[in-house]
Write a protein that holds these residues in place. Structure first.
Motif, PDB file in Angstrom:
ATOM      1  N   HIS A   1      -6.027  16.062  20.573  1.00 58.43           N
ATOM      2  CA  HIS A   1      -5.344  16.094  19.523  1.00 58.43           C
ATOM      3  C   HIS A   1      -4.328  17.072  19.423  1.00 58.43           C
ATOM      4  O   HIS A   1      -4.037  17.750  20.200  1.00 58.43           O
ATOM      5  CB  HIS A   1      -6.373  16.267  18.246  1.00 58.43           C
ATOM      6  CG  HIS A   1      -7.086  17.718  18.374  1.00 58.43           C
ATOM      7  ND1 HIS A   1      -7.908  18.027  19.392  1.00 58.43           N
ATOM      8  CD2 HIS A   1      -7.252  18.456  17.583  1.00 58.43           C
ATOM      9  CE1 HIS A   1      -8.526  19.355  18.952  1.00 58.43           C
ATOM     10  NE2 HIS A   1      -8.096  19.578  17.883  1.00 58.43           N
TER      11      HIS A   1
ATOM     12  N   HIS B   1      -3.796  19.906  17.538  1.00 59.05           N
ATOM     13  CA  HIS B   1      -3.746  21.453  17.155  1.00 59.05           C
ATOM     14  C   HIS B   1      -3.182  22.302  18.274  1.00 59.05           C
ATOM     15  O   HIS B   1      -3.217  22.046  19.621  1.00 59.05           O
ATOM     16  CB  HIS B   1      -5.396  21.776  16.976  1.00 59.05           C
ATOM     17  CG  HIS B   1      -5.753  21.125  15.616  1.00 59.05           C
ATOM     18  ND1 HIS B   1      -6.977  21.020  15.333  1.00 59.05           N
ATOM     19  CD2 HIS B   1      -5.003  20.669  14.534  1.00 59.05           C
ATOM     20  CE1 HIS B   1      -7.157  20.449  14.039  1.00 59.05           C
ATOM     21  NE2 HIS B   1      -6.003  20.200  13.470  1.00 59.05           N
TER      22      HIS B   1
ATOM     23  N   ASP C   1      -4.033  25.008  19.681  1.00 61.43           N
ATOM     24  CA  ASP C   1      -4.748  25.503  20.791  1.00 61.43           C
ATOM     25  C   ASP C   1      -5.277  24.531  21.740  1.00 61.43           C
ATOM     26  O   ASP C   1      -6.498  24.504  22.459  1.00 61.43           O
ATOM     27  CB  ASP C   1      -6.159  26.344  20.062  1.00 61.43           C
ATOM     28  CG  ASP C   1      -6.714  25.394  19.351  1.00 61.43           C
ATOM     29  OD1 ASP C   1      -6.364  24.630  18.423  1.00 61.43           O
ATOM     30  OD2 ASP C   1      -8.133  25.750  18.960  1.00 61.43           O
ATOM     31  N   HIS C   2      -4.614  23.422  21.526  1.00 60.64           N
ATOM     32  CA  HIS C   2      -5.004  22.282  22.324  1.00 60.64           C
ATOM     33  C   HIS C   2      -3.804  21.840  23.342  1.00 60.64           C
ATOM     34  O   HIS C   2      -3.818  20.870  24.275  1.00 60.64           O
ATOM     35  CB  HIS C   2      -5.751  21.002  21.781  1.00 60.64           C
ATOM     36  CG  HIS C   2      -6.822  21.418  21.349  1.00 60.64           C
ATOM     37  ND1 HIS C   2      -8.277  20.994  22.090  1.00 60.64           N
ATOM     38  CD2 HIS C   2      -7.398  22.238  20.222  1.00 60.64           C
ATOM     39  CE1 HIS C   2      -9.183  21.475  21.483  1.00 60.64           C
ATOM     40  NE2 HIS C   2      -8.639  22.414  20.445  1.00 60.64           N
TER      41      HIS C   2
ATOM     42  N   HIS D   1     -11.843  15.694  12.384  1.00 58.14           N
ATOM     43  CA  HIS D   1     -11.414  16.941  12.632  1.00 58.14           C
ATOM     44  C   HIS D   1      -9.537  16.840  12.632  1.00 58.14           C
ATOM     45  O   HIS D   1      -8.963  17.808  11.723  1.00 58.14           O
ATOM     46  CB  HIS D   1     -11.872  17.578  13.846  1.00 58.14           C
ATOM     47  CG  HIS D   1     -11.217  18.745  14.376  1.00 58.14           C
ATOM     48  ND1 HIS D   1     -11.453  19.916  13.721  1.00 58.14           N
ATOM     49  CD2 HIS D   1     -10.113  19.044  15.456  1.00 58.14           C
ATOM     50  CE1 HIS D   1     -10.460  20.821  14.295  1.00 58.14           C
ATOM     51  NE2 HIS D   1      -9.851  20.347  15.303  1.00 58.14           N
TER      52      HIS D   1
ATOM     53  N   ASP E   1     -12.385  18.539  19.752  1.00 59.74           N
ATOM     54  CA  ASP E   1     -13.010  19.345  19.009  1.00 59.74           C
ATOM     55  C   ASP E   1     -13.698  18.774  17.856  1.00 59.74           C
ATOM     56  O   ASP E   1     -14.237  19.168  16.826  1.00 59.74           O
ATOM     57  CB  ASP E   1     -11.706  19.936  18.197  1.00 59.74           C
ATOM     58  CG  ASP E   1     -11.375  21.391  18.745  1.00 59.74           C
ATOM     59  OD1 ASP E   1     -12.006  21.940  19.511  1.00 59.74           O
ATOM     60  OD2 ASP E   1     -10.290  21.980  18.059  1.00 59.74           O
TER      61      ASP E   1
HETATM   62 ZN   LIG Z   1      -8.793  21.369  16.547  1.00 64.85          ZN
END
Ligand SMILES: [Zn+2]
Length: 291
Positions: free
Chosen positions: A85, A87, A89-90, A146, A165
């Motif tokens: 996804h 975000h 932190d990915h 999410h 996540d």
């Molecule tokens: Zn996430």
């Protein structure tokens, strides 16, 4: 929750191999993620000749060096970067790693859209699509909620799901309405994952924390926890319109005031679901009451 596999991991972020599935290597790398988690797992799936990297996310050069050293040490030839996804932190290392290996970046179309101008997704992955890595490949499973473009990856040979996540064995999962998060859809996706586990894909491989052998128990816990919170939020609503922040203390009595800001965002996600279900009413001024 991770009984039986906890020996595979440690707090130092050392790479490990998923038990019984040597084609899944995990490199936990430091990222700007949500405490108490401090790292995002980069999953390298496949054999040395052809492997994908799922969620290479560290923006820190010393951690990028650790990933590069690991890939080189094991002679891994990367064929593609894959994102669960959008975000931060990915995705933090996707562009660099793709350029270094001369490969593309694949994600769901909604994720590609969310990342436009930040990370160039070169291939879109649809729900149910198979990625040809490992003994029997990975099956993409669309699990929005999410994040609106969230994908999990089911590895039938490993009886496992790379879960992104959807769940975490360390830290919590936030559903952020301002960034496409949707509690009602998240709960539906949790149930869809639960059905995969019931069909034999019992082990969950989260982006944050250790593998979870009993994925069914963790998913049941997540669903129960969210529904329990929803009941508290519903109980905090009265006939009188209230600000979201005023609902936080009664709905989150177990949360320290330092985390009220985060809690308010999750609370809003619950309110939107309650509104959809006909139990909450949003007023023009942004306050909320019982429907
Ligand atoms: Zn996430």
């Amino acid at each position: 929750m991770a009984s039986g596999v906890t020996q595979q991991v440690n707090d130092g972020g050392e790479p490990f191999t998923v038990e019984g599935a040597p084609w899944i290597r995990v490199v936990p790398l430091r990222t700007p993620t949500l405490p108490p988690a401090t790292r995002t797992n980069c999953y390298l799936v496949g054999d040395a000749g052809r492997a994908i990297a799922i969620d290479p996310a560290t923006p820190y050069s010393d951690e990028q060096d650790r990933l590069d050293d690991f890939v080189q040490l094991h002679n891994i030839r990367l064929s593609e970067i894959v994102l669960t996804h959008h975000h931060l932190d990915h995705v933090g290392d996707a562009t660099r790693l793709a350029a270094k290996h001369g490969v593309g970046i694949a994600a769901h179309a909604v994720t590609a859209d969310k990342l436009r101008g930040r990370v160039a997704v070169t291939r879109e992955i649809a729900d149910g699509e198979r990625l040809d890595v490992g003994p029997r490949g990975l099956r993409a499973k669309f699990t929005p909620g999410h994040a609106p473009g969230h994908l999990c990856f089911v590895d039938e040979a490993a009886s496992s799901i790379v879960a992104g996540d959807m769940v975490a064995s360390l830290g919590t999962i936030i559903v952020e309405p301002d960034d496409g998060g949707d509690m009602r859809i998240y709960l539906e996706s949790l149930q869809a994952l639960r059905a995969e586990v019931a069909a034999g894909m019992r082990r969950l491989l989260p982006a944050h924390g250790a593998p979870v052998d009993d994925g069914g128990a963790l998913l049941d816990h997540y669903v129960a926890h969210r529904l329990g919170r929803e009941a508290r939020v519903a109980a905090a609503l009265t006939g009188e319109a209230q600000e979201v922040v005023a609902l936080v203390p009664p709905a989150y009595p177990d949360v320290s005031p330092a985390l009220y800001g985060l809690a308010a965002r999750s609370l809003l996600a619950h309110l939107i679901k309650l509104e959809y279900d006909g139990h909450a009413r949003r007023h023009a001024d942004g306050r909320w009451s019982r429907a």
